[in-house]
Write a protein that holds these residues in place. Structure first.
Motif, PDB file in Angstrom:
ATOM      1  N   TYR A 240      49.243  39.516  40.580  1.00 51.07           N
ATOM      2  CA  TYR A 240      47.884  39.594  40.046  1.00 51.07           C
ATOM      3  C   TYR A 240      47.098  40.702  40.740  1.00 51.07           C
ATOM      4  CZ  TYR A 240      49.168  35.038  38.186  1.00 51.07           C
ATOM      5  OH  TYR A 240      49.825  34.007  37.545  1.00 51.07           O
ATOM      6  N   HIS A 241      47.300  40.845  42.032  1.00 56.56           N
ATOM      7  CA  HIS A 241      46.620  41.902  42.775  1.00 56.56           C
ATOM      8  C   HIS A 241      47.115  43.277  42.317  1.00 56.56           C
ATOM      9  CE1 HIS A 241      43.854  42.365  46.179  1.00 56.56           C
ATOM     10  NE2 HIS A 241      44.514  43.475  46.476  1.00 56.56           N
ATOM     11  N   ASN A 244      45.679  44.065  38.793  1.00 53.93           N
ATOM     12  CA  ASN A 244      44.242  44.304  38.732  1.00 53.93           C
ATOM     13  C   ASN A 244      43.764  45.490  39.555  1.00 53.93           C
ATOM     14  OD1 ASN A 244      42.729  42.053  37.136  1.00 53.93           O
ATOM     15  ND2 ASN A 244      44.286  40.937  38.295  1.00 53.93           N
ATOM     16  N   TYR A 245      44.459  45.772  40.657  1.00 48.98           N
ATOM     17  CA  TYR A 245      43.985  46.825  41.562  1.00 48.98           C
ATOM     18  C   TYR A 245      44.977  47.965  41.742  1.00 48.98           C
ATOM     19  CZ  TYR A 245      40.781  43.029  42.793  1.00 48.98           C
ATOM     20  OH  TYR A 245      39.876  42.012  42.752  1.00 48.98           O
ATOM     21  N   SER A 263      42.263  29.410  39.252  1.00 50.94           N
ATOM     22  CA  SER A 263      41.310  30.278  38.559  1.00 50.94           C
ATOM     23  C   SER A 263      40.663  29.551  37.382  1.00 50.94           C
ATOM     24  CB  SER A 263      42.033  31.546  38.077  1.00 50.94           C
ATOM     25  OG  SER A 263      41.125  32.440  37.474  1.00 50.94           O
ATOM     26  N   SER A 273      35.369  32.746  37.246  1.00 49.24           N
ATOM     27  CA  SER A 273      36.271  32.782  38.395  1.00 49.24           C
ATOM     28  C   SER A 273      35.930  34.000  39.233  1.00 49.24           C
ATOM     29  CB  SER A 273      37.734  32.859  37.950  1.00 49.24           C
ATOM     30  OG  SER A 273      38.579  32.963  39.093  1.00 49.24           O
ATOM     31  N   TYR A 275      37.564  35.338  41.557  1.00 49.40           N
ATOM     32  CA  TYR A 275      38.722  36.028  42.095  1.00 49.40           C
ATOM     33  C   TYR A 275      39.673  36.494  40.994  1.00 49.40           C
ATOM     34  CZ  TYR A 275      37.086  33.611  46.286  1.00 49.40           C
ATOM     35  OH  TYR A 275      36.323  33.134  47.324  1.00 49.40           O
ATOM     36  N   LYS A 276      40.250  37.697  41.199  1.00 53.44           N
ATOM     37  CA  LYS A 276      41.230  38.239  40.260  1.00 53.44           C
ATOM     38  C   LYS A 276      42.669  38.037  40.734  1.00 53.44           C
ATOM     39  CE  LYS A 276      38.154  41.842  38.459  1.00 53.44           C
ATOM     40  NZ  LYS A 276      37.974  43.314  38.279  1.00 53.44           N
ATOM     41  N   SER A 277      42.835  37.617  41.970  1.00 52.00           N
ATOM     42  CA  SER A 277      44.183  37.414  42.517  1.00 52.00           C
ATOM     43  C   SER A 277      44.111  36.397  43.645  1.00 52.00           C
ATOM     44  CB  SER A 277      44.748  38.733  43.065  1.00 52.00           C
ATOM     45  OG  SER A 277      44.086  39.091  44.277  1.00 52.00           O
ATOM     46  N   ASP A 280      42.686  37.844  46.708  1.00 47.93           N
ATOM     47  CA  ASP A 280      41.223  37.917  46.723  1.00 47.93           C
ATOM     48  C   ASP A 280      40.601  36.687  47.372  1.00 47.93           C
ATOM     49  OD1 ASP A 280      40.987  40.376  45.551  1.00 47.93           O
ATOM     50  OD2 ASP A 280      40.541  39.632  43.539  1.00 47.93           O
TER      51      ASP A 280
END
Length: 494
Positions: A240-241, A244-245, A263, A273, A275-277, A280
């Motif tokens: 997920y990190h 997203n990043y 989430s 939510s 947080y994206k990961s 996070d």
């Protein structure tokens, strides 16, 4: 040896600032799940030389005015009599220990949460004990469909059934005696109830390992996998990190697997939510405080070998399955680590073969090796410990630091009056005898003065040791490994 690889002062400052930043991000209150050991994190101290075992407590003391502690324990762990292998005490006993420690440090402990509660004599008895100590206890229940049925979990029939835990401070630190106690579920349940009351509360997670901003293959992170081999935890890149990043971050399978559910719960409770990961959610700053990477790598490789030997012994005792040993062997192969790298092993085994009895070797912090054999008066551990003190104090090896005239009465006391089947003195008994001799004997006094130099020395035994010797080596800050072999003690005292 004894080189510093971690800046503890920098860590205390950065970590408290990061947590304060996360508190401010949510407004009224932050529920901070504390993974790992809050008070005595000896694993971190071993793999990050310079990290102090009570660093997390010191960090919390910087936030003392805004923090309170909530201790979580699972009713299932009380019924199963689950224990902490590092301390040799049950989870319920550890809760009492933790409460006493927190209070002695001046930290405010608000309450205890009993998760997975259902009426059972052992559980209700422990609740009564806590209440008699003046500690409020709140009950949380098993939720059918947890953790996948988000709609039911975040409803009156889910978290709504749990007792709301009143809290007074902006930072609520949620900790437990060990993994699987229900810390995250407690945090999310509290968010649900706080939201119903109009309180702007948030959730974050603080775990030292795995360290998210060092490589997945770094020995520090692999040492964490070794430490949790019995839990089937596996370090992995946070997908997920990365999505997203576009950057790599290390997390572990349980957090990655549960993140979509967490989430969704946060979105249902808070309306969004934050947080994206899973990365996070964390606030860990340990990776920013490594000042000598090579020192930490070497320390971590040593820790992996120690974990391997501990697993061999636990499997021999029937405490864990051989699958755990197999996983540790794979981790060692993956890291290019061999047991031959542990310098105390070969001398201990050679001494045992030569003497035909148990033997112990100690690698001192300056690289010198000292050994000890089993004799009529002393066990191998005690003999090796005395030999190490002689070497450190430049005391002639032929000198008797403790006269047989002192040892023999102690042996008779042990066997005839204390019920021991082993007449030979253990390490703790030898140290007490040595301390008494030091009152009148300058050589013994000089030997006692060397005890601090034993910290972080490596010890290996050709057989599994008894609790007394294990405890002594641990108390002295020494790192022990044992061959998975039992030794039958025969009483030989006239």
């Amino acid at each position: 040896m004894n080189k510093i690889g971690f800046d503890n002062k920098k860590y205390l400052s950065m970590q408290s600032e990061k947590i304060q930043e996360r508190i401010n991000a949510f407004g009224d209150k932050l529920y901070l799940e504390f993974g790992g050991k809050l008070f005595d994190d000896y694993h971190a101290a071993r793999v990050l030389p310079g990290f102090e075992p009570d660093s997390k407590i010191k960090m919390l003391l910087k936030l003392k005015s805004v923090a309170e502690i909530l201790v979580v324990i699972s009713a299932n762990d009380i019924v199963k009599n689950k224990y902490r292998s590092d301390l040799g005490i049950t989870y319920d006993a550890d809760v009492i220990r933790l409460l006493d420690i927190f209070k002695s440090k001046g930290l405010y402990v608000g309450s205890v949460v009993m998760t997975m509660y259902q009426p059972q004599p052992a559980v209700d008895g422990f609740i009564k004990r806590l209440e008699n100590l003046g500690m409020p206890v709140y009950k949380h229940y098993a939720i059918e469909g947890y953790p996948s049925d988000v709609h039911k979990i975040v409803s009156e029939d889910g978290y709504g059934k749990n007792e709301y835990v009143p809290t007074k401070r902006k930072l609520v630190v949620v900790t437990a005696p060990g993994p699987g106690s229900g810390k995250m579920a407690t945090c999310l349940s509290q968010l649900y109830h706080e939201n119903l009351r109009g309180v702007k509360a948030g959730y974050a997670k603080f775990e030292t390992f795995p360290i998210w901003n060092i490589p997945l293959s770094h020995p520090v992170n692999i040492a964490y996998e070794a430490a949790t081999a019995d839990l089937n935890d596996m370090n992995m890149i946070d997908p997920y990190h990365l999505d997203n990043y576009g950057t790599l971050a290390v997390n572990y399978n349980r957090d990655v697997e549960i993140f979509p559910v967490v989430s969704a719960m946060l979105e249902k409770i808070l309306g969004y939510s934050p947080y994206k990961s899973p990365t996070d959610m964390g606030v860990n700053m340990a990776g920013n405080c490594i000042v000598d990477d090579e020192v930490c790598k070497l320390a971590s490789k040593n820790e992996i070998i120690r974990r391997y030997y501990a697993a061999l012994c636990d499997a021999k005792k029937g405490r864990i399955s051989k699958d755990v040993v197999g996983k540790l062997e794979l981790l060692m192969q993956k890291s290019g680590i061999s047991v031959e790298e542990r310098k105390a092993i070969a001398p201990a085994m050679q001494k045992a073969e030569l003497t035909g009895g148990p033997a112990v070797a100690i690698e001192l912090n300056d690289g010198r090796i000292v050994t000890g054999k089993t004799g009529d008066l002393l066990g191998a551990s005690a003999a090796c410990l005395l030999n190490a003190l002689k070497m450190l104090g430049d005391i002639d090896d032929e000198i008797e630091l403790i006269s047989p005239n002192i040892i023999e009465p102690l042996q008779r006391l042990k066997v005839r009056h204390m019920g021991s089947v082993n007449p030979r003195l253990h390490t703790d008994e030898v140290l007490m005898a040595l301390s008494i001799c030091a009152v009148t004997d300058p050589k013994a006094k000089k030997a006692v003065a060397q005890l601090d130099k034993l910290k972080n020395c490596e010890v290996h035994s050709s057989v599994m040791l008894g609790h007394a010797d294990e405890r002594t080596f641990k108390s002295l800050g020494m790192h022990l490994t044992c061959e998975p072999q039992r030794h039958v003690v025969i009483t030989e005292l006239s």
